[in-house]
Scaffold this motif. Structure first.
Motif, PDB file in Angstrom:
ATOM      1  N   LEU A   1       0.827  -1.208   0.000  1.00 23.25           N
ATOM      2  CA  LEU A   1       0.000   0.000   0.000  1.00 23.25           C
ATOM      3  C   LEU A   1       0.860   1.256   0.000  1.00 23.25           C
TER       4      LEU A   1
ATOM      5  N   ARG B   1       2.243   2.028  -3.350  1.00 23.16           N
ATOM      6  CA  ARG B   1       1.273   2.570  -4.314  1.00 23.16           C
ATOM      7  C   ARG B   1       1.196   4.096  -4.235  1.00 23.16           C
TER       8      ARG B   1
ATOM      9  N   ILE C   1      -0.377   6.294  -2.237  1.00 24.49           N
ATOM     10  CA  ILE C   1      -1.734   6.819  -2.148  1.00 24.49           C
ATOM     11  C   ILE C   1      -1.660   8.222  -1.540  1.00 24.49           C
TER      12      ILE C   1
ATOM     13  N   GLU D   1      -7.547   0.970  -3.859  1.00 29.32           N
ATOM     14  CA  GLU D   1      -6.161   0.548  -3.618  1.00 29.32           C
ATOM     15  C   GLU D   1      -6.108  -0.558  -2.564  1.00 29.32           C
TER      16      GLU D   1
ATOM     17  N   ALA E   1      -4.764  -4.300  -3.319  1.00 31.89           N
ATOM     18  CA  ALA E   1      -3.652  -4.888  -2.557  1.00 31.89           C
ATOM     19  C   ALA E   1      -4.066  -6.206  -1.907  1.00 31.89           C
TER      20      ALA E   1
ATOM     21  N   ASP F   1      -5.506  -2.671 -11.833  1.00 32.85           N
ATOM     22  CA  ASP F   1      -4.885  -1.485 -11.235  1.00 32.85           C
ATOM     23  C   ASP F   1      -5.953  -0.429 -10.956  1.00 32.85           C
TER      24      ASP F   1
ATOM     25  N   GLN G   1      -5.862   2.737 -10.765  1.00 27.35           N
ATOM     26  CA  GLN G   1      -5.815   3.912 -11.640  1.00 27.35           C
ATOM     27  C   GLN G   1      -6.636   3.660 -12.911  1.00 27.35           C
TER      28      GLN G   1
END
Length: 183
Positions: A69, A72, A74, A116, A120, A152, A154
């Protein structure tokens, strides 16, 4: 006051809207964490010292999940493995998980955060999340299928952009106050 103001800037006293919604941080993280709350084999922290600010399960390895995480990137959120050994939601189980720390609440997008988190969990622990149990919380079959497939986030957000913009435009006529706080 304006529509986009944070509650703590109003000067009003916080009143828990729910026994498990005890802080502005929990309320900020809630939309993302609650997307996956239908799955009953893990805890969203209800009954702990920080509901909706942490998750855990017997099958989660906290350091591993925090690493993916945090990797990523975020915006507005960091993850740390908490000292988390039991949860009322998962009695008689020793569990690990992660705690979510809001680093910039203005940068945090709760929807992205939830996507996210689901990504994950599915990537690391394939099949552990009961996506069908989460279908009513997620509310969109395409997003649900993307979660099942560990797509993903995104990509999912980009696909959602048009429908989100249409929703925001459609709701405008129902708002009592426009941005800027004016009727």
């Amino acid at each position: 006051m304006e529509r986009g103001d944070w509650f703590d800037s109003t000067g009003l006293k916080w009143t828990d809207p729910s026994p498990n919604m005890r802080s502005l941080n929990a309320a900020t993280l809630y939309p993302g964490i609650a997307m996956l709350e239908g799955s009953k084999n893990y805890s969203v922290g209800r009954g702990t010292d920080a509901p909706f600010e942490q998750i855990g399960a017997g099958w989660i390895h906290g350091r591993e999940l925090a690493a993916i995480l945090n990797g990523r990137m975020i915006p507005g959120c960091a993850c740390t493995p908490p000292a988390y050994s039991q949860s009322p939601a998962l009695p008689r189980q020793s569990i690990e998980g992660v705690r979510f720390v809001i680093t910039d609440r203005n940068a945090l997008d709760s929807t992205r955060f939830g996507l996210e988190l689901g990504f994950a969990l599915e990537k690391l622990y394939k099949g552990k999340i009961d996506w069908e149990a989460d279908r009513y919380l997620i509310g969109n079959r395409e997003v649900l299928e993307a979660g099942k497939g560990a797509v993903d986030p995104q990509t999912t957000l980009e696909k959602m952009r048009g429908s989100v913009e249409a929703f925001v435009e459609g709701r405008r006529k129902y708002l009592l106050y426009e941005e800027g706080g004016r009727p």
